[in-house]
Scaffold this motif. Structure first.
Motif, PDB file in Angstrom:
ATOM      1  N   GLU A 191       0.823  -1.212   0.000  1.00  0.00           N
ATOM      2  CA  GLU A 191       0.000   0.000   0.000  1.00  0.00           C
ATOM      3  C   GLU A 191       0.856   1.261   0.000  1.00  0.00           C
ATOM      4  OE1 GLU A 191      -2.745  -0.308   3.240  1.00  0.00           O
ATOM      5  OE2 GLU A 191      -3.654  -2.151   2.501  1.00  0.00           O
ATOM      6  N   ALA A 192       1.975   1.186  -0.710  1.00  0.00           N
ATOM      7  CA  ALA A 192       2.880   2.329  -0.832  1.00  0.00           C
ATOM      8  C   ALA A 192       2.660   3.015  -2.174  1.00  0.00           C
ATOM      9  CB  ALA A 192       4.333   1.866  -0.717  1.00  0.00           C
ATOM     10  N   GLU A 193       2.886   4.320  -2.210  1.00  0.00           N
ATOM     11  CA  GLU A 193       2.895   5.059  -3.457  1.00  0.00           C
ATOM     12  C   GLU A 193       4.331   5.107  -3.975  1.00  0.00           C
ATOM     13  OE1 GLU A 193       1.221   8.884  -2.804  1.00  0.00           O
ATOM     14  OE2 GLU A 193      -0.541   8.111  -1.755  1.00  0.00           O
ATOM     15  N   PHE A 194       4.499   5.024  -5.296  1.00  0.00           N
ATOM     16  CA  PHE A 194       5.856   5.016  -5.832  1.00  0.00           C
ATOM     17  C   PHE A 194       5.876   5.511  -7.266  1.00  0.00           C
ATOM     18  CE2 PHE A 194       3.971   0.909  -6.744  1.00  0.00           C
ATOM     19  CZ  PHE A 194       4.342   0.644  -8.054  1.00  0.00           C
ATOM     20  N   GLU A 195       7.064   5.951  -7.672  1.00  0.00           N
ATOM     21  CA  GLU A 195       7.266   6.343  -9.066  1.00  0.00           C
ATOM     22  C   GLU A 195       8.739   6.185  -9.421  1.00  0.00           C
ATOM     23  OE1 GLU A 195       6.406  10.417  -9.794  1.00  0.00           O
ATOM     24  OE2 GLU A 195       7.567  11.161  -8.089  1.00  0.00           O
ATOM     25  N   TRP A 196       8.988   5.764 -10.653  1.00  0.00           N
ATOM     26  CA  TRP A 196      10.350   5.642 -11.149  1.00  0.00           C
ATOM     27  C   TRP A 196      10.801   6.989 -11.681  1.00  0.00           C
ATOM     28  CZ3 TRP A 196      12.733   1.281  -9.936  1.00  0.00           C
ATOM     29  CH2 TRP A 196      11.954   0.126  -9.713  1.00  0.00           C
ATOM     30  N   THR A 197      12.079   7.312 -11.494  1.00  0.00           N
ATOM     31  CA  THR A 197      12.610   8.574 -11.978  1.00  0.00           C
ATOM     32  C   THR A 197      13.282   8.376 -13.332  1.00  0.00           C
ATOM     33  OG1 THR A 197      14.816   8.339 -10.999  1.00  0.00           O
ATOM     34  CG2 THR A 197      13.065   9.209  -9.582  1.00  0.00           C
ATOM     35  N   THR A 198      13.470   9.473 -14.045  1.00  0.00           N
ATOM     36  CA  THR A 198      14.111   9.384 -15.359  1.00  0.00           C
ATOM     37  C   THR A 198      15.574   8.971 -15.251  1.00  0.00           C
ATOM     38  OG1 THR A 198      14.586  11.759 -15.247  1.00  0.00           O
ATOM     39  CG2 THR A 198      12.566  11.091 -16.377  1.00  0.00           C
ATOM     40  N   GLU A 199      16.163   9.139 -14.046  1.00  0.00           N
ATOM     41  CA  GLU A 199      17.559   8.748 -13.833  1.00  0.00           C
ATOM     42  C   GLU A 199      17.701   7.291 -13.427  1.00  0.00           C
ATOM     43  OE1 GLU A 199      16.101  11.262 -12.166  1.00  0.00           O
ATOM     44  OE2 GLU A 199      16.835  12.974 -13.353  1.00  0.00           O
ATOM     45  N   GLY A 200      16.601   6.561 -13.380  1.00  0.00           N
ATOM     46  CA  GLY A 200      16.659   5.142 -13.021  1.00  0.00           C
ATOM     47  C   GLY A 200      16.476   4.872 -11.546  1.00  0.00           C
ATOM     48  N   GLY A 201      16.122   5.900 -10.799  1.00  0.00           N
ATOM     49  CA  GLY A 201      15.873   5.729  -9.372  1.00  0.00           C
ATOM     50  C   GLY A 201      14.410   5.469  -9.070  1.00  0.00           C
ATOM     51  N   LEU A 202      14.090   5.459  -7.794  1.00  0.00           N
ATOM     52  CA  LEU A 202      12.731   5.141  -7.357  1.00  0.00           C
ATOM     53  C   LEU A 202      12.373   6.027  -6.164  1.00  0.00           C
ATOM     54  CD1 LEU A 202      10.207   3.213  -7.417  1.00  0.00           C
ATOM     55  CD2 LEU A 202      11.485   1.731  -5.844  1.00  0.00           C
ATOM     56  N   VAL A 204       9.546   6.492  -3.149  1.00  0.00           N
ATOM     57  CA  VAL A 204       8.532   5.733  -2.423  1.00  0.00           C
ATOM     58  C   VAL A 204       7.944   6.610  -1.328  1.00  0.00           C
ATOM     59  CG1 VAL A 204       8.037   3.642  -1.076  1.00  0.00           C
ATOM     60  CG2 VAL A 204       9.806   3.591  -2.858  1.00  0.00           C
ATOM     61  N   ARG A 205       6.628   6.520  -1.165  1.00  0.00           N
ATOM     62  CA  ARG A 205       5.936   7.291  -0.133  1.00  0.00           C
ATOM     63  C   ARG A 205       5.005   6.346   0.620  1.00  0.00           C
ATOM     64  NH1 ARG A 205       1.078  10.096   0.336  1.00  0.00           N
ATOM     65  NH2 ARG A 205       1.157  12.110   1.425  1.00  0.00           N
ATOM     66  N   GLN A 206       5.169   6.283   1.957  1.00  0.00           N
ATOM     67  CA  GLN A 206       4.353   5.387   2.772  1.00  0.00           C
ATOM     68  C   GLN A 206       3.760   6.158   3.953  1.00  0.00           C
ATOM     69  OE1 GLN A 206       5.998   1.198   3.080  1.00  0.00           O
ATOM     70  NE2 GLN A 206       7.928   2.297   2.802  1.00  0.00           N
ATOM     71  N   HIS A 207       2.432   6.206   4.017  1.00  0.00           N
ATOM     72  CA  HIS A 207       1.732   6.869   5.124  1.00  0.00           C
ATOM     73  C   HIS A 207       1.384   5.804   6.154  1.00  0.00           C
ATOM     74  CE1 HIS A 207      -1.612   9.915   6.398  1.00  0.00           C
ATOM     75  NE2 HIS A 207      -0.943   9.438   7.416  1.00  0.00           N
TER      76      HIS A 207
END
Length: 316
Positions: A191-202, A204-207
């Motif tokens: 139940e985490a929010e996430f997105e990949w970055t253009t630099e190949g990173g990640l 993550v946001r967890q409430h």
């Protein structure tokens, strides 16, 4: 077999003295030791089992399986660096010896967390190196009502995991895979929010809740790592130096806000850290000791130390 108590502030540690290595116990004696350890854990939330003389990771593994459920065999999603020693046995957090590791509940930022922690000291350092403990209910009760209320709204843990080069851990190391689909499945189920970055990173946001009901006691307890994830937790000028290397706080390896997204205040953090100090109990290690911690009840940390130190950990 006998036991005694150590108390500081609102924290009590039970010390259970036993005789002989667990490998030499018959079933009856092993059951008696486990039963007494369970009673003390229910009473205090943390038990130091002393006199076992555990000398290596394999012996620790055999011993700890007498005390708990199946061991967790992966630290996937964990925020701190540690190494797998053997099946279900890890190094304690690999962090420079000159620094303390502040009090925290293990993986309280995660969707699932260990219920119990089993630490074993195989090599006692020359100085320092204890594993302090702190009762979470006592810490919570020591906070001013308005501070407690702000943490009851929850906390948001934010991570920026690089893809192979950068500050902090990579997403590959954190999730123990190079397969993005495996990571996405793990985070979605968490139940985490996430997105990949253009630099190949990640990112993550967890409430998560900052306060939870402890099933052991039925009472509210402090259960988060907000102060530990904040840049002010870094010693000396390191926090300022880290912030100078980035353009935005979202680029920090990890940071944290209140549940509504506003930054944590220095005043609130000062109250939390004072409560931790006021209820922080330190019992020096002896070689072969095993410390059992109920993770929802009791926070743990690590003192700075000198000389060789080897502490391993298993989790259930």
């Amino acid at each position: 077999m006998r036991d005694e108590r150590r108390t500081y502030g609102g924290t009590t540690l039970a010390v259970l003295h036993v005789e002989g290595r667990a490998d030499s116990w018959d079933d009856s004696h092993g059951d008696a030791v486990r039963h007494r350890a369970e009673e003390l854990l229910a009473e205090c939330g943390a038990v130091m089992v002393r006199g076992l003389g555990v000398a290596g990771a394999d012996e620790f593994h055999r011993t700890v399986t007498r005390f708990g459920d199946s061991l967790i065999d992966s630290y996937r999603g964990g925020n701190t660096p540690r190494t797998t020693v053997s099946d279900g046995v890890f190094t304690s957090t690999e962090y420079p010896a000159r620094y303390d590791i502040t009090l925290h509940n293990e993986m309280s930022y995660a969707h699932r967390w260990p219920s119990r922690l089993f630490f074993c000291c195989l090599v006692v350092p020359e100085t320092g190196g204890a594993t302090p403990v702190c009762d979470g209910a006592a810490l919570l009760a020591a906070l001013p009502p308005e501070v407690r209320e702000r943490f009851e709204s929850g906390v948001v843990y934010r991570q920026h995991l690089h893809g192979g080069f950068g500050l902090g851990k990579s997403w590959q190391d954190t999730f123990e895979t190079t397969d993005r689909a495996v990571v996405e499945d793990f985070l979605t189920s968490s139940e985490a929010e996430f997105e990949w970055t253009t630099e190949g990173g990640l990112r993550v946001r967890q409430h998560r809740p900052g306060v939870r009901v402890n099933p052991r006691t039925g009472r509210d307890t402090w259960f988060n790592q907000a102060d530990q994830w904040h840049p002010s937790n870094l010693r000396g000028t390191e926090g300022e130096t880290l912030l100078s290397l980035i353009d935005d706080v979202d680029d920090l390896p990890h940071w944290v806000t209140y549940g509504d997204g506003t930054p944590l205040s220095e005043e609130d953090l000062a109250h939390v850290r004072k409560a931790e100090r006021d209820h922080r109990l330190v019992e020096p290690w002896q070689a072969g000791d095993i410390l059992i911690v109920d993770n929802m009840s009791v926070l743990h940390g690590r003192e700075a130390f000198t000389g060789p130190r080897r502490v391993v950990v298993s989790m259930t």
